[in-house]
Design a protein around this motif. Structure first.
Motif, mmCIF file in Angstrom:
data_model
loop_
_atom_site.group_PDB
_atom_site.id
_atom_site.type_symbol
_atom_site.label_atom_id
_atom_site.label_comp_id
_atom_site.label_asym_id
_atom_site.label_seq_id
_atom_site.Cartn_x
_atom_site.Cartn_y
_atom_site.Cartn_z
ATOM 1 N N ASN A 1 1.882 7.170 -5.885
ATOM 2 C CA ASN A 1 1.356 8.228 -5.020
ATOM 3 C C ASN A 1 -0.157 8.391 -5.144
ATOM 4 O O ASN A 1 -0.719 9.379 -4.666
ATOM 5 N N LEU A 2 -0.798 7.435 -5.772
ATOM 6 C CA LEU A 2 -2.242 7.511 -5.967
ATOM 7 C C LEU A 2 -2.973 7.440 -4.630
ATOM 8 O O LEU A 2 -2.795 6.494 -3.861
ATOM 9 N N THR B 1 -1.201 -3.063 -3.709
ATOM 10 C CA THR B 1 0.186 -2.606 -3.817
ATOM 11 C C THR B 1 0.304 -1.082 -3.796
ATOM 12 O O THR B 1 1.424 -0.567 -3.834
ATOM 13 N N LEU B 2 -0.823 -0.383 -3.740
ATOM 14 C CA LEU B 2 -0.798 1.084 -3.713
ATOM 15 C C LEU B 2 -0.728 1.552 -2.255
ATOM 16 O O LEU B 2 -1.738 1.527 -1.547
ATOM 17 N N PRO B 3 0.436 1.995 -1.799
ATOM 18 C CA PRO B 3 0.619 2.313 -0.381
ATOM 19 C C PRO B 3 -0.150 3.518 0.127
ATOM 20 O O PRO B 3 -0.417 3.624 1.328
ATOM 21 N N LYS B 4 -0.534 4.441 -0.766
ATOM 22 C CA LYS B 4 -1.170 5.685 -0.316
ATOM 23 C C LYS B 4 -2.651 5.773 -0.670
ATOM 24 O O LYS B 4 -3.285 6.809 -0.400
ATOM 25 N N LEU B 5 -3.209 4.717 -1.239
ATOM 26 C CA LEU B 5 -4.622 4.760 -1.636
ATOM 27 C C LEU B 5 -5.509 4.900 -0.402
ATOM 28 O O LEU B 5 -5.477 4.069 0.500
ATOM 29 N N ARG B 6 -6.322 5.955 -0.377
ATOM 30 C CA ARG B 6 -7.174 6.232 0.781
ATOM 31 C C ARG B 6 -8.661 6.322 0.414
ATOM 32 O O ARG B 6 -9.517 6.074 1.257
ATOM 33 N N LYS B 7 -8.941 6.702 -0.830
ATOM 34 C CA LYS B 7 -10.333 6.850 -1.241
ATOM 35 C C LYS B 7 -10.567 6.048 -2.512
ATOM 36 O O LYS B 7 -9.857 6.221 -3.499
#
Length: 215
Positions: free
Chosen positions: A126-127, A148-154
């Motif tokens: 959820n990072l 592989t981090l699906p929610k990384l935005r920043k």
């Protein structure tokens, strides 16, 4: 049939609860500026400003009786401005400090001495925010691990040696196309288009295809 009285009791309907944003209510678990050189030291160090965590009074009392510090209900972990060379055991610390480690959405490990992006970071599914600026990461290919981090935005990476590599920003954006902000700079539509062109131009299969056409 008589109409309802203006004073009729209207059945109560629960209003939807607003979604809690990262660090909106509960302060981060903050190990910054503590001169720690290994993640394991967090097991003996007290996080900064722990007295300001919004933990229920009952939980505080129970924790005091059991001589166990209360775990954070938040989703932010800060270890910036230390001397960390790796964060191999970061998940162990997250488990000991947070009630729900899987909910961690913001990790700040900027201004340390990291030379690699540790695979442990990919366990935080959820990072959303990851600060890595001011470290010693040289190889741009380290960025691939974060795909592989699906929610990384920043994401921040400036202040690392890899920032000096030609095409740095385009490489990062082409590798992590879901980013909305890189190095505190918003990712624009123009950035996305340029990153797509960069990726196509640097596709390792591109030259092979051209050779086939020439045959």
């Amino acid at each position: 049939m008589a109409s309802a009285s203006p004073t009729s009791v209207v059945p109560y309907k629960e209003r939807p609860k607003p979604k809690v944003q990262i660090n909106e209510i509960v302060p981060p678990v903050d190990f910054s500026f503590l001169q720690i050189s290994t993640v394991e030291e967090c097991e003996t160090e007290e996080p900064r400003d722990v007295t300001h965590r919004k933990v229920a009074t009952v939980k505080k009392k129970k924790a005091a009786e059991e001589d166990v510090p209360p775990k954070s209900q938040g989703c932010s972990l800060w270890l910036n401005n230390n001397s960390l060379k790796d964060v191999n055991n970061l998940m162990t610390i997250a488990i000991s400090q947070f009630e729900s480690p899987s909910n961690i959405g913001w990790i700040d490990i900027s201004f340390n001495s990291l030379v690699h992006i540790d695979p442990v970071l990919t366990q935080f599914e959820n990072l959303q925010i990851l600060y890595l600026h001011g470290n010693d990461i040289v190889d741009l290919k380290e960025i691939i691990k974060l795909g592989t981090l699906p929610k990384l935005r920043k994401l921040t990476l400036h202040g690392n040696p890899l920032e000096e590599v030609k095409g740095y920003r385009l490489y990062v954006l082409s590798t992590l196309p879901r980013l909305q902000s890189l190095d505190f700079s918003r990712v624009t539509k123009g950035d996305c288009m340029s990153a797509t062109v960069y990726k196509n131009f640097n596709n390792p299969n591109r030259s092979k295809k051209i050779r086939r056409d020439d045959d």
